[in-house]
Design an enzyme around this catalytic site. Sequence first.
Site, PDB file in Angstrom:
ATOM      1  N   HIS A  84       0.963  -1.189   0.159  1.00  0.00           N
ATOM      2  CA  HIS A  84       0.073   0.039  -0.010  1.00  0.00           C
ATOM      3  C   HIS A  84       0.963   1.199   0.064  1.00  0.00           C
ATOM      4  O   HIS A  84       2.017   1.290   0.710  1.00  0.00           O
ATOM      5  CB  HIS A  84      -1.027   0.066   1.189  1.00  0.00           C
ATOM      6  N   ASP A 111      -7.918  -5.308  -0.517  1.00  0.00           N
ATOM      7  CA  ASP A 111      -8.297  -6.155  -1.798  1.00  0.00           C
ATOM      8  C   ASP A 111      -8.219  -7.661  -1.548  1.00  0.00           C
ATOM      9  O   ASP A 111      -8.635  -8.578  -2.220  1.00  0.00           O
ATOM     10  CB  ASP A 111      -7.751  -5.687  -2.959  1.00  0.00           C
TER      11      ASP A 111
HETATM   12  N1  COA Z   1       4.015  -7.701  -4.277  1.00  0.00           N
HETATM   13  C1  COA Z   1       5.555  -7.704  -4.126  1.00  0.00           C
HETATM   14  N2  COA Z   1       6.152  -6.768  -4.105  1.00  0.00           N
HETATM   15  C2  COA Z   1       5.475  -5.715  -3.667  1.00  0.00           C
HETATM   16  C3  COA Z   1       4.278  -5.560  -3.733  1.00  0.00           C
HETATM   17  C4  COA Z   1       3.369  -6.620  -4.090  1.00  0.00           C
HETATM   18  N3  COA Z   1       2.175  -6.685  -4.048  1.00  0.00           N
HETATM   19  N4  COA Z   1       3.670  -4.194  -3.615  1.00  0.00           N
HETATM   20  C5  COA Z   1       5.049  -3.726  -3.462  1.00  0.00           C
HETATM   21  N5  COA Z   1       6.118  -4.500  -3.626  1.00  0.00           N
HETATM   22  C6  COA Z   1       7.573  -4.023  -3.682  1.00  0.00           C
HETATM   23  C7  COA Z   1       7.856  -3.346  -4.952  1.00  0.00           C
HETATM   24  O1  COA Z   1       8.116  -4.203  -5.852  1.00  0.00           O
HETATM   25  C8  COA Z   1       9.231  -2.521  -4.460  1.00  0.00           C
HETATM   26  O2  COA Z   1      10.088  -3.306  -4.368  1.00  0.00           O
HETATM   27  P1  COA Z   1      11.629  -2.546  -4.580  1.00  0.00           P
HETATM   28  O3  COA Z   1      11.788  -1.606  -3.583  1.00  0.00           O
HETATM   29  O4  COA Z   1      12.465  -4.206  -4.389  1.00  0.00           O
HETATM   30  O5  COA Z   1      11.635  -2.563  -6.052  1.00  0.00           O
HETATM   31  C9  COA Z   1       8.704  -2.082  -2.828  1.00  0.00           C
HETATM   32  O6  COA Z   1       7.641  -3.034  -2.420  1.00  0.00           O
HETATM   33  C10 COA Z   1       7.618  -0.915  -3.204  1.00  0.00           C
HETATM   34  O7  COA Z   1       6.803  -0.964  -4.119  1.00  0.00           O
HETATM   35  P2  COA Z   1       6.085   0.246  -4.823  1.00  0.00           P
HETATM   36  O8  COA Z   1       5.355  -0.280  -5.833  1.00  0.00           O
HETATM   37  O9  COA Z   1       7.078   1.272  -5.149  1.00  0.00           O
HETATM   38  O10 COA Z   1       5.187   0.853  -3.873  1.00  0.00           O
HETATM   39  P3  COA Z   1       4.149   1.896  -4.084  1.00  0.00           P
HETATM   40  O11 COA Z   1       3.906   2.708  -2.896  1.00  0.00           O
HETATM   41  O12 COA Z   1       4.057   2.559  -5.474  1.00  0.00           O
HETATM   42  O13 COA Z   1       2.622   0.768  -4.527  1.00  0.00           O
HETATM   43  C11 COA Z   1       0.812  -0.256  -4.603  1.00  0.00           C
HETATM   44  C12 COA Z   1       1.584   0.614  -3.804  1.00  0.00           C
HETATM   45  C13 COA Z   1      -0.549  -0.571  -3.931  1.00  0.00           C
HETATM   46  C14 COA Z   1       0.764   0.142  -6.024  1.00  0.00           C
HETATM   47  C15 COA Z   1       1.850  -1.548  -4.802  1.00  0.00           C
HETATM   48  O14 COA Z   1       2.071  -2.218  -3.384  1.00  0.00           O
HETATM   49  C16 COA Z   1       1.176  -2.668  -5.650  1.00  0.00           C
HETATM   50  O15 COA Z   1       1.216  -2.670  -6.926  1.00  0.00           O
HETATM   51  N6  COA Z   1       0.430  -3.642  -4.896  1.00  0.00           N
HETATM   52  C17 COA Z   1      -0.297  -4.776  -5.782  1.00  0.00           C
HETATM   53  C18 COA Z   1      -1.390  -4.116  -6.349  1.00  0.00           C
HETATM   54  C19 COA Z   1      -2.767  -3.939  -5.133  1.00  0.00           C
HETATM   55  O16 COA Z   1      -2.944  -4.732  -4.330  1.00  0.00           O
HETATM   56  N7  COA Z   1      -3.247  -2.649  -5.266  1.00  0.00           N
HETATM   57  C20 COA Z   1      -4.430  -2.480  -4.190  1.00  0.00           C
HETATM   58  C21 COA Z   1      -4.066  -1.273  -3.419  1.00  0.00           C
HETATM   59  S1  COA Z   1      -5.282  -1.049  -2.139  1.00  0.00           S
END
Ligand code: COA
Length: 375
Positions: free
Chosen positions: A256, A307
């Site tokens: 998140h 979710d």
């Molecule tokens: N599975 C595996 N790794 C994850 C992850 C996941 N669901 N969510 C984040 N990470 C990892 C990223 O790969 C990144 O790792 P790194 O630093 O080694 O590259 C790190 O955690 C930071 O992730 P990032 O995507 O930059 O964080 P964010 O704040 O931009 O993303 C989300 C937030 C929600 C977009 C992201 O966690 C995600 O894509 N989750 C899956 C989709 C989801 O469930 N969305 C609903 C949100 S309520």
Amino acid sequence: MTVASGLEGVVAVTSEISSIVDGVLTYRGYNIDDLADFSTFEEVTYLLWHGYLPSQEELDQLKVDLSRSFSLPSELIEQMKLYPSTANPMAVLRSAVSALALYDGDAENNTIEENWKKAIRLTAQIPTIITSFCRIRKNLAPIQPLENVGIAANFLYMLTGKLPNEVAIKALDKALILHADHELNASTFAARVTTGTLADMYSAVTAAIAALKGPLHGGANEQVMKTLKSIGSVSSVESYIQSKLDNKEKIMGFGHRVYKNGDPRAKHLRDMSKQLSAYVGNPVWYEMSILIDKLVVDKKGILPNVDFYSASVYSYLEIEEDLFTPIFAMSRITGWAAHIMEQYANNRLIRPRAEYTGPVNQHYVTITQRAMVNS
Ligand code: COA
């Protein structure tokens, strides 16, 4: 200029609607845990819209107002019959909400009074759009909503024509409470940006639905169910998760932008998934989810979000997987409406800047000269 990628950490508006402070989510100052345990979706809707918990009379009036607005314009039903049966239900919802404006004589009337009426109509009609399309795509007639029945019960009823049991109604109602608002998430921001131009409420809600559709936002719950189905059994969970992590792929339903120590809504949905798994006598989705949760936390240190467990909850309620994200919209419309009204009340056009990183000092060459150079 300093760029905050993804606007991370940027405070773009002030709001009195919901807050996330130290990992605690509140609606109008009330802890989401109390609202989930003791309230109803209609009561929470009133709270989000008016800023205080309603009296019995006020709540009853809201229920009557919603109940009177459940039905859709017959023109929209006819239009939906022309949509391809294979259409994505979120695309249908996005199109149908936009089309609703065409049949609302007050769509362009932006007075406070008319906008609150639109908020009621949209909240009541979104469940009817989802269930009507779900019936139409199976060549079944849409089911007319019941009167004097809440949104959760009506939604389940309009899907099948059968009166749902209390366990199912309570579970869906709780899920709706948990999804109703969430500060400045992507779809709410889209709604506020659109409202900031003084566009009408239908435009703002259409923009919000479009943003919610994406798999990094509301679309994640559907992806979680796809993951559970493609894993298939508890014994296959570990190798699946390990290979996803080895390939640096994201596990849907985890992580998140704001909660780094856990999403406070997830535990309610986890408990609900457990109860429903026992109630329907099918532990598989719950047991797989628990194991995935443990493995992702142990191996990657990333926690489940709202979710993750909502997927198994909706599946236990026998709701089709591509309706999971539309259900999110059916709840979040209440938060969007509150934010849209707050934005109108204290509006300033939302217009950030971009740091330009493209080429500079280019010299224009006519198309004829370009052809000569290239020949
Ligand atoms: N599975 C595996 N790794 C994850 C992850 C996941 N669901 N969510 C984040 N990470 C990892 C990223 O790969 C990144 O790792 P790194 O630093 O080694 O590259 C790190 O955690 C930071 O992730 P990032 O995507 O930059 O964080 P964010 O704040 O931009 O993303 C989300 C937030 C929600 C977009 C992201 O966690 C995600 O894509 N989750 C899956 C989709 C989801 O469930 N969305 C609903 C949100 S309520």
